[in-house]
Scaffold this active site. Structure first.
Site, PDB file in Angstrom:
ATOM      1  N   LYS A   5     -23.201  64.866  47.404  1.00 23.30           N
ATOM      2  CA  LYS A   5     -22.621  63.531  47.326  1.00 23.30           C
ATOM      3  C   LYS A   5     -21.249  63.495  47.987  1.00 23.30           C
ATOM      4  O   LYS A   5     -20.971  62.641  48.822  1.00 23.30           O
ATOM      5  CB  LYS A   5     -22.525  63.074  45.864  1.00 23.30           C
ATOM      6  N   GLU A   9     -20.943  75.753  47.769  1.00 23.51           N
ATOM      7  CA  GLU A   9     -22.198  76.491  47.924  1.00 23.51           C
ATOM      8  C   GLU A   9     -23.072  75.851  49.000  1.00 23.51           C
ATOM      9  O   GLU A   9     -23.670  76.530  49.832  1.00 23.51           O
ATOM     10  CB  GLU A   9     -22.992  76.496  46.604  1.00 23.51           C
ATOM     11  N   GLY A  16     -25.119  63.654  39.464  1.00 23.25           N
ATOM     12  CA  GLY A  16     -26.021  64.622  40.082  1.00 23.25           C
ATOM     13  C   GLY A  16     -27.239  64.938  39.239  1.00 23.25           C
ATOM     14  O   GLY A  16     -28.367  64.940  39.733  1.00 23.25           O
ATOM     15  N   HIS A  75     -47.000  85.296  25.219  1.00 21.36           N
ATOM     16  CA  HIS A  75     -47.027  86.745  25.448  1.00 21.36           C
ATOM     17  C   HIS A  75     -45.624  87.282  25.690  1.00 21.36           C
ATOM     18  O   HIS A  75     -45.463  88.396  26.182  1.00 21.36           O
ATOM     19  CB  HIS A  75     -47.932  87.070  26.637  1.00 21.36           C
ATOM     20  N   LYS A 121     -14.047  76.843  38.681  1.00 21.10           N
ATOM     21  CA  LYS A 121     -13.831  76.643  40.128  1.00 21.10           C
ATOM     22  C   LYS A 121     -12.408  77.031  40.512  1.00 21.10           C
ATOM     23  O   LYS A 121     -12.185  77.696  41.526  1.00 21.10           O
ATOM     24  CB  LYS A 121     -14.051  75.181  40.510  1.00 21.10           C
TER      25      LYS A 121
END
Lengths: 541, 541
Positions: free
Chosen positions: B211, B217, B268, B386, B501
């Site tokens: 956005k 990243e 987001g 399992h 950050k």
């Protein structure tokens, strides 16, 4: 018996730790995260560093945890396990009554090993595997057209899927040329269909993994795969390989190209380094990579024998977990690998840990009086940072974290952007998260305030390789069984999965009756009939 | 304001529910799971049934939960949100101060919609997308050689990855011929390398989703992808598509073949039905499938407006969650889909739920006095059976479960084995687990004893299709925001991710200084330097 028969809360050090837990070390206090603390609170073995200055403890607690290890005889029990003691049992009640010898699979590098018989069996299977892989490489085993096999489908569930799959994905960067591995596990027919439809079956080997040879999901998926081969005009016998117990219904050379064996003394969730993982990994990565995995696992197994918790990352991780869970009261643990290749490692740990230690009775069949295994969950970072880390930092629940990271990447394809490589960004983020959780941050805007004081550990190695992956796997296996020893529970059975199977069969019986046009006789098990009706599953028949 | 400004514990019904929680309904009592209860405790909407007789409540509690919904004005707030109220804010403090209009993306089927402006923008983007997809289909947009694009790589992280990826995997069974979608998200360079090396880049479109156009990243991975194109002698401009905000650094026709837009009023983690998901899904599944997803989501959004909790599965699921979390004290919730295609849906929910509701201050900036969002985790069944179900049945922690299932499979490739199909086995297992958790089982062997009385809900639909997937997505989005309204928290910001950050950038600054041969000046932020040294990351420079 060489091991304790008392619970955690009956050990002499328990009350001391309870008292210490009333005012645990405050990670968010000014200067708490001192360089000395960070440098000193570190334990290393078999290629891994465990950095734990970001845990809520000091030397007094650490000494208490050492006493906890000593008083519970955790290491003695671990040694007894490796040598062949019948650890999988409940005293005085019917139970599996088995040895626990997954460590013997990789104890192939010294003579004599801890358990001669089991390691001899492991070596024999490895020889069979080495020969088979060489025959594939030399073109002596091919499909009917004489072509090499390029694909391998692993059909298994639980321990025959999660651990092997986690290992393969972790190491897929080192896959052999023209060799790829795929997995089918879920009884969901869409799982098998989705995998099979994308494959050239003529070039595919199918490995079917079931110790008993009677796991319903696996047999069902095997039948779906055999049907796909039949439709393609191919003989399954030329493509299917069995990994099963001696004498199981699957141990049948008429149906399988090869059989590899697994043994009762290795539980499914601890079986990744047996033939359960080795056949598939050998196909995909090569025999040498399998041996490297075993070497890393073996070195960690041996490091886990150290009595000094500062020299034994597996034992220390076990004790830190117990400190957080039983004394500080945190109910879950997040395992957050900063490596995309480890994306399924947390799912493997969910099984290995929660199926081992999600127990309510001790080894004497008495109800436990303290919490046993925590809830284990996690996803790779940095992805998780953009997902659930909000709750880790500012939620009302405290979640202890186990970070896992590597100093170098696998592919060595990297770019410097803004002065640092992606791998550096990855490691920086991992370390930053541990610091941020610990220190928090003051702010006049209450929504930007971080209380901090949230505990974590960091496991670091140079690179994710077959060797370190073996070590990481063994580290967690050892952590889990050591915790079980300290809780005095049987970490090797799974009676808790039986009831669901019984009820599922009952519902399937009802469905079969109605499917054949039979009456809905509600006199027995009315709740089962009601559930099927509420779910509206009969309308489709 | 149309919504409550008080916490859950200030609502009149709170004390009543606290009292009722002292002796909640005992699911394991003889006859507790009566056919009448199972049949009656069921709420349906938009293709889904919510079966909740296996929750620890009775009509009195249900009435209390209805009062909780009424007194908190949860539905009024939901309506206000859909119409455009500025719900993303903290009163009296600097905050995002935005509308919350993800529901407007799919409110395209009636006139007028709840929020005219946002829905008009959504329709305009959909028209752009429809045209682009038609141009791809008609061969009007191709690579430089005039070949059709067959692959699509989605580069995004967090909400630009998890929701879209969960949707694509859920619906991959319906993928168009010769269209496949891949995902790169992690800053781990191995993630990008592993995906890119397996692709024919010449036939690949790359969708970059951010956005702000500045997500580290995503930009890093985009650069890695552009470098791969450059190495292959291909022009990125012919292959790269941007999904970004108007006027962001990525909103640049010189660098991208097309731009699609996203808006500030959609967070987001709520953006899967905006262009964030739609472009990729349109490529993979076709435009009609996108519209079906929107249709399912819109129908569930409208069902979530019902004030009667018995007619509103989203609201009921929200209230059941609050009953389990705040009144019965269970700290986690497991979402267990009995559909392999939903394998990443729990990961999407981890973000959507934990990033929304993992908060410690209310909408007035005051510290909350009750627990907010729980820890969400899960894996598909039967695989989980399992793996970690041992703990669900016999562990010392109680984990409320939300099962999700479907009466029919997607691929319709199935086999009858022992009288039932795999799909029947899947549904039978789901229902059996809910029953087993509820009823438990007596046994003289304490290790085979199941206490039962463990709560769960079951969500069922006929088949996992674009329509039901849209409904399921919207059901959980609505559940999450309704819980946030009742807790009086802001479910739409994520200030808790900022500190990590900041600290990561600090560590990267340190690494850059040392990488350039600069001195380690420890006078500022000694803990950051110490962490880097303990991690041994400098040795590689």
């Amino acid at each position: 018996m060489a091991w304790n028969t008392t619970g955690l809360d009956e050990l002499p050090v328990y009350e001391k730790l309870v008292k210490l837990a009333r005012s645990p070390f405050d990670l968010a206090a000014p200067g708490a995260m001192s360089p000395g603390r960070i440098a000193t609170y570190k334990a290393s073995a078999a290629g891994f560093d465990l950095i734990f200055g970001t845990q809520r403890l000091d030397d007094t607690v650490l000494n208490g945890l050492q006493q906890l290890a000593d008083q519970s005889g955790a290491v003695d029990q671990f040694l007894a396990m490796k040598r062949g003691a019948v650890m999988n049992r409940i005293e005085g009640y019917e139970s599996e009554n088995r040895q626990v010898l997954h460590t013997a699979c990789r104890d192939i590098f010294r003579d004599p090993p801890d358990n001669e018989a089991a390691t001899q069996q492991a070596k024999k299977e490895l020889e069979t595997l080495e020969l088979f892989l060489a025959q594939l490489d030399r073109g002596e085993v091919t499909n009917a057209e004489g072509q090499a096999f390029t694909e391998y489908v692993n059909i298994g569930i639980g321990g025959s899927d999660l651990g092997p799959r986690a290992l393969y994905l972790a190491l897929a960067a080192y896959a052999q040329k023209n060799r790829r591995v795929h997995f089918i596990s879920n009884v969901d027919p869409d799982d098998a269909a989705a995998v099979l439809q994308g494959l050239d079956l003529a070039r595919t080997l199918v490995g079917v993994v079931s110790k008993s040879g009677s796991t319903l999901e696996t047999l069902t998926n095997e039948e779906m795969a055999r049907a796909a081969y039949a439709r393609a005009g191919l003989k399954p016998r030329d493509h299917f390989v069995a990994i099963t117990g001696h004498g199981s219904p699957m141990d049948n050379p008429e149906k399988y190209l090869r059989s590899f064996h697994m043994y009762d003394y290795i539980g499914g969730r601890y079986s990744a380094t047996s033939m359960v993982g080795a056949v598939m990994l050998g196909f995909g990565l090569g025999y040498d990579a399998v041996i490297e995995i075993l070497r890393g696992a073996n070195e960690m197994d041996r490091a886990a024998e150290a009595r000094d918790i500062r020299k034994n990352p597996a034992l220390l991780l076990a004790l830190l977990g117990i400190w957080n869970h039983n004394f500080l009261g945190y109910d879950t643990v997040a395992v957050l690998p900063y490596s995309q290749a480890l994306l399924r490692f947390p799912a493997h740990l969910q099984q290995c840990d929660m199926e081992s230690n999600g127990k309510s009775v001790n080894r004497n069949g008495e109800k436990v009086s303290v919490a046993t295994g925590p809830i284990v969950w996690g996803e790779p970072g940095t992805n998780g940072q953009h997902a659930f880390y909000q709750l880790l930092h500012q939620g009302t629940s405290i979640v202890p974290v186990e970070f896992i990271g590597f100093r170098q990447s696998q592919h060595e394809v990297d770019l410097k952007i803004k002065g640092t490589t992606s791998q550096q960004k990855l490691v920086a983020n991992l370390l930053a998260q541990a610091l941020a959780l610990a220190t928090g941050q003051k702010d006049t805007n209450p929504n930007r305030f971080f209380a901090g004081n949230r505990p974590s550990s960091i496991l670091l190695a140079d690179r994710l390789t077959p060797y370190t992956m073996g070590g990481l796997l063994a580290l967690y296996e050892a952590k889990i069984v050591l915790q079980g020893f300290i809780w005095n529970i049987n970490s090797f059975d799974q009676e808790g999965v039986q009831l669901g199977k019984v009820l599922a069969n009952r519902l399937l019986d009802h469905m079969t009756i109605v499917g054949r046009g039979g009456a809905k006789d509600r006199s027995k098990h009315p709740e089962s009939w009601a559930m099927l009706e509420a779910a509206g599953v009969f309308q489709e028949d």
